[in-house]
Design a protein around this motif. Structure first.
Motif, PDB file in Angstrom:
ATOM      1  N   ILE A 290       0.827  -1.201   0.000  1.00 18.24           N
ATOM      2  CA  ILE A 290       0.000   0.000   0.000  1.00 18.24           C
ATOM      3  C   ILE A 290       0.866   1.256   0.000  1.00 18.24           C
ATOM      4  O   ILE A 290       0.670   2.184  -0.795  1.00 18.24           O
ATOM      5  N   ILE A 291       1.851   1.280   0.882  1.00 19.86           N
ATOM      6  CA  ILE A 291       2.690   2.473   1.016  1.00 19.86           C
ATOM      7  C   ILE A 291       3.588   2.660  -0.202  1.00 19.86           C
ATOM      8  O   ILE A 291       3.816   3.782  -0.658  1.00 19.86           O
ATOM      9  N   THR A 292       4.092   1.575  -0.770  1.00 20.05           N
ATOM     10  CA  THR A 292       4.955   1.673  -1.945  1.00 20.05           C
ATOM     11  C   THR A 292       4.187   2.214  -3.142  1.00 20.05           C
ATOM     12  O   THR A 292       4.658   3.120  -3.837  1.00 20.05           O
ATOM     13  N   ILE A 293       2.996   1.668  -3.401  1.00 10.57           N
ATOM     14  CA  ILE A 293       2.179   2.142  -4.522  1.00 10.57           C
ATOM     15  C   ILE A 293       1.787   3.600  -4.314  1.00 10.57           C
ATOM     16  O   ILE A 293       1.855   4.421  -5.245  1.00 10.57           O
ATOM     17  N   SER A 294       1.411   3.958  -3.085  1.00 15.94           N
ATOM     18  CA  SER A 294       1.035   5.340  -2.779  1.00 15.94           C
ATOM     19  C   SER A 294       2.206   6.286  -3.004  1.00 15.94           C
ATOM     20  O   SER A 294       2.046   7.399  -3.518  1.00 15.94           O
ATOM     21  N   SER A 295       3.389   5.839  -2.631  1.00 11.17           N
ATOM     22  CA  SER A 295       4.588   6.652  -2.784  1.00 11.17           C
ATOM     23  C   SER A 295       4.898   6.913  -4.252  1.00 11.17           C
ATOM     24  O   SER A 295       5.155   8.053  -4.649  1.00 11.17           O
TER      25      SER A 295
ATOM     26  N   ILE B 239      -8.282  18.181   1.201  1.00 12.82           N
ATOM     27  CA  ILE B 239      -8.243  16.767   0.799  1.00 12.82           C
ATOM     28  C   ILE B 239      -7.674  15.900   1.916  1.00 12.82           C
ATOM     29  O   ILE B 239      -8.213  14.829   2.230  1.00 12.82           O
ATOM     30  N   GLY B 240      -6.592  16.376   2.546  1.00 16.98           N
ATOM     31  CA  GLY B 240      -5.986  15.618   3.638  1.00 16.98           C
ATOM     32  C   GLY B 240      -6.938  15.408   4.796  1.00 16.98           C
ATOM     33  O   GLY B 240      -7.041  14.305   5.347  1.00 16.98           O
ATOM     34  N   GLY B 241      -7.660  16.466   5.187  1.00 14.93           N
ATOM     35  CA  GLY B 241      -8.606  16.359   6.298  1.00 14.93           C
ATOM     36  C   GLY B 241      -9.753  15.415   6.007  1.00 14.93           C
ATOM     37  O   GLY B 241     -10.117  14.571   6.840  1.00 14.93           O
ATOM     38  N   ILE B 242     -10.312  15.525   4.810  1.00 13.57           N
ATOM     39  CA  ILE B 242     -11.443  14.668   4.429  1.00 13.57           C
ATOM     40  C   ILE B 242     -11.017  13.199   4.375  1.00 13.57           C
ATOM     41  O   ILE B 242     -11.717  12.304   4.879  1.00 13.57           O
ATOM     42  N   LEU B 243      -9.854  12.937   3.795  1.00 17.02           N
ATOM     43  CA  LEU B 243      -9.400  11.552   3.645  1.00 17.02           C
ATOM     44  C   LEU B 243      -8.959  10.943   4.979  1.00 17.02           C
ATOM     45  O   LEU B 243      -9.049   9.726   5.164  1.00 17.02           O
TER      46      LEU B 243
ATOM     47  N   SER C   5     -12.139  -2.236   2.923  1.00 17.39           N
ATOM     48  CA  SER C   5     -11.522  -3.126   1.941  1.00 17.39           C
ATOM     49  C   SER C   5     -10.097  -2.699   1.618  1.00 17.39           C
ATOM     50  O   SER C   5      -9.720  -1.540   1.796  1.00 17.39           O
ATOM     51  N   PHE C   6      -9.303  -3.638   1.112  1.00 17.11           N
ATOM     52  CA  PHE C   6      -7.908  -3.366   0.745  1.00 17.11           C
ATOM     53  C   PHE C   6      -7.836  -2.293  -0.333  1.00 17.11           C
ATOM     54  O   PHE C   6      -7.017  -1.373  -0.266  1.00 17.11           O
ATOM     55  N   VAL C   7      -8.689  -2.391  -1.351  1.00 15.03           N
ATOM     56  CA  VAL C   7      -8.685  -1.432  -2.455  1.00 15.03           C
ATOM     57  C   VAL C   7      -9.026  -0.035  -1.956  1.00 15.03           C
ATOM     58  O   VAL C   7      -8.410   0.956  -2.373  1.00 15.03           O
ATOM     59  N   ALA C   8     -10.007   0.073  -1.056  1.00 17.46           N
ATOM     60  CA  ALA C   8     -10.398   1.374  -0.512  1.00 17.46           C
ATOM     61  C   ALA C   8      -9.263   1.992   0.299  1.00 17.46           C
ATOM     62  O   ALA C   8      -8.983   3.191   0.191  1.00 17.46           O
ATOM     63  N   VAL C   9      -8.607   1.179   1.127  1.00 18.16           N
ATOM     64  CA  VAL C   9      -7.467   1.658   1.909  1.00 18.16           C
ATOM     65  C   VAL C   9      -6.363   2.152   0.985  1.00 18.16           C
ATOM     66  O   VAL C   9      -5.744   3.204   1.210  1.00 18.16           O
ATOM     67  N   LEU C  10      -6.095   1.390  -0.081  1.00 20.46           N
ATOM     68  CA  LEU C  10      -5.065   1.774  -1.048  1.00 20.46           C
ATOM     69  C   LEU C  10      -5.401   3.103  -1.713  1.00 20.46           C
ATOM     70  O   LEU C  10      -4.541   3.996  -1.825  1.00 20.46           O
TER      71      LEU C  10
ATOM     72  N   THR D 157      -5.124   6.056   0.808  1.00 27.04           N
ATOM     73  CA  THR D 157      -3.723   6.298   1.146  1.00 27.04           C
ATOM     74  C   THR D 157      -2.996   6.992   0.004  1.00 27.04           C
ATOM     75  O   THR D 157      -2.192   7.902   0.228  1.00 27.04           O
ATOM     76  N   CYS D 158      -3.272   6.587  -1.230  1.00 27.28           N
ATOM     77  CA  CYS D 158      -2.640   7.216  -2.392  1.00 27.28           C
ATOM     78  C   CYS D 158      -2.906   8.717  -2.423  1.00 27.28           C
ATOM     79  O   CYS D 158      -1.996   9.527  -2.595  1.00 27.28           O
ATOM     80  N   PHE D 159      -4.153   9.097  -2.224  1.00 28.02           N
ATOM     81  CA  PHE D 159      -4.514  10.506  -2.367  1.00 28.02           C
ATOM     82  C   PHE D 159      -4.170  11.348  -1.139  1.00 28.02           C
ATOM     83  O   PHE D 159      -3.893  12.540  -1.263  1.00 28.02           O
ATOM     84  N   ILE D 160      -4.152  10.738   0.042  1.00 28.97           N
ATOM     85  CA  ILE D 160      -3.767  11.528   1.214  1.00 28.97           C
ATOM     86  C   ILE D 160      -2.261  11.796   1.183  1.00 28.97           C
ATOM     87  O   ILE D 160      -1.798  12.889   1.522  1.00 28.97           O
ATOM     88  N   PHE D 161      -1.470  10.820   0.729  1.00 28.63           N
ATOM     89  CA  PHE D 161      -0.035  11.046   0.579  1.00 28.63           C
ATOM     90  C   PHE D 161       0.246  12.046  -0.534  1.00 28.63           C
ATOM     91  O   PHE D 161       1.176  12.849  -0.445  1.00 28.63           O
ATOM     92  N   LEU D 162      -0.561  12.006  -1.603  1.00 27.57           N
ATOM     93  CA  LEU D 162      -0.394  12.971  -2.691  1.00 27.57           C
ATOM     94  C   LEU D 162      -0.634  14.389  -2.188  1.00 27.57           C
ATOM     95  O   LEU D 162       0.103  15.320  -2.551  1.00 27.57           O
ATOM     96  N   ALA D 163      -1.652  14.568  -1.350  1.00 25.04           N
ATOM     97  CA  ALA D 163      -1.935  15.890  -0.792  1.00 25.04           C
ATOM     98  C   ALA D 163      -0.736  16.407  -0.005  1.00 25.04           C
ATOM     99  O   ALA D 163      -0.334  17.573  -0.142  1.00 25.04           O
ATOM    100  N   PHE D 164      -0.125  15.535   0.803  1.00 22.17           N
ATOM    101  CA  PHE D 164       1.060  15.928   1.566  1.00 22.17           C
ATOM    102  C   PHE D 164       2.241  16.196   0.629  1.00 22.17           C
ATOM    103  O   PHE D 164       3.029  17.115   0.854  1.00 22.17           O
TER     104      PHE D 164
END
Length: 401
Positions: A256-261, A291-295, A304-309, A312-319
């Protein structure tokens, strides 16, 4: 005369690699938290304190590092920081007692306080004002990639042993230190450093801290704090939250973290400059905070795994987009005081990294959802603060410098 980014590609690669390695080490501890908790019978609070110890040491040393980088030069601070970082990672890997883990994290925090302002000031010295946003975007990408991919890489390497990630990080850091000693050259002459050092003698940390409260700087520094708080609180409990709520394995968390990164860095490198031109720094910062606050809230509702992924992708993108927007503004307003801005940037980052993990760990012991909900509150409070940041004044302050 300053050269273009293309002409200094090799130097930038080394500098960005050094920053990546430092923040990689900060993230390596995340995926092995559940295992360390079991082996050493530690609570979520203690694990939060371990992350906070790193930031605490960074906070204490950052004011000194910000001044030393102007007095002794960028290269010396960078290489010293890499050496200390390698020692801290090796010590963590060898530790069998909690106090040794704390000592390791403290040394790691000191190393980060040397590396971050050293690299930021170095890049500011060698880039033109026009290309600085792009260079700061690269710096942010290196930080984000290291801090976010650290847990992912740590999860994969941990398959070969729970302590193996730290041994690998130590070897890489020693190698980076060695290469930096022989390849990097000090960007400023002895005369320039002497002039800056002489000006620094007329100031103090208390004076720098008061200066950081000036309206031109403070709102940006406060958002730096909010960013560090939100990201560190979120990531500190991420592996624990995923383990306790979903039963994810270290490999699942690593994926999850690698794909988000990767997603965040690609968008950041390719689109950050265009987004700043289109939206402006203020609107981009506000959008990322929303976006960060909402996510962060959404993280407590998904399963679900897909939802978590996806979340995580978009909250890390916001940061990932928020950090370079802030760093670019601060660098532009700094003028010849890159050491001051880099040091204060590190100081406010450290404050967020101390309070975020410590409070996140305490709240996790009460209810696993509380750290995310509190992170959302802090991010949205940061959004409210930005409305006091007048766009016209922001633009004028940048143009004046």
């Amino acid at each position: 005369m300053k050269k273009s980014i293309k002409e200094q590609k090799s130097v930038l690669i080394i500098l960005l690699s050094n920053l990546f390695i430092a923040f990689l080490g900060m993230g390596l501890i995340i995926p092995v938290m559940p295992s360390f908790m079991d082996i050493m019978h530690l609570s979520g609070k203690t694990m939060g304190y371990l992350v906070a110890a790193f930031a605490g040491a960074q906070l204490i040393m950052s004011p000194f590092a910000g001044r030393w980088v102007d007095r002794y030069g960028r290269k010396k601070l960078i290489t010293a920081g890499l050496f200390l970082f390698a020692v801290s990672e090796l010590l963590f890997g060898l530790s069998t007692h909690v106090w040794l883990l704390y000592l390791s994290r403290i040394l790691g925090g000191i190393s980060a306080s040397f590396i971050m302002p050293g690299v930021t000031a170095y890049v500011a010295d060698i880039t033109t004002n026009k290309e600085r946003p792009k260079a700061m975007g690269y710096i942010s990408a290196a930080i984000s990639t290291g801090f976010i991919i650290g847990p992912g890489l740590g999860g994969y390497i941990a398959e070969y042993g729970i302590r193996m990630p730290f041994y690998v990080a130590a070897v890489i850091a020693f190698l980076a230190c060695f290469l930096s000693i022989f390849i990097l050259k000090e960007p400023l002459s002895k005369e320039q450093l002497a002039e800056i050092a002489e000006n620094k003698k007329r100031t103090s940390f208390v004076g720098d801290l008061k200066k950081s409260l000036h309206p031109i700087y403070f709102i940006a520094f406060f958002i730096v704090f909010v960013l560090a708080f939100g990201l560190s609180a979120y990531e500190t409990v991420f592996s624990l939250f995923s383990d306790h709520k979903f039963g994810f394995t270290p490999k699942d968390i690593a994926m999850i973290i690698t794909i988000s990164s990767i997603f965040g860095v690609i968008v950041q490198v390719l689109l950050f400059g265009k987004m700043v031109d289109l939206m402006g720094e203020k609107m981009l910062i506000q959008s990322c905070l929303i976006i960060g606050g909402i996510l962060a809230i959404a993280s407590t509702l998904i399963s679900s795994f897909v939802a978590v992924l996806a979340v995580t992708c978009f909250i890390f993108l916001a940061f990932d987009l928020l950090r370079p927007a802030l760093t670019t503004f601060l660098s532009r307003t700094a003028g010849k005081e890159q050491g001051f801005v880099a040091g204060m940037n590190s100081t406010y980052t450290s404050l967020g990294n101390i309070i975020g993990p410590a409070l996140g760990g305490i709240l996790f012991d009460i209810d696993i959802h509380y750290p995310y909900l509190f992170s959302a509150v802090i991010l949205l409070f940061g959004l409210v603060i930005t409305f006091k940041w007048k766009g016209k004044k922001l633009k004028e302050s940048v143009l004046e410098n």
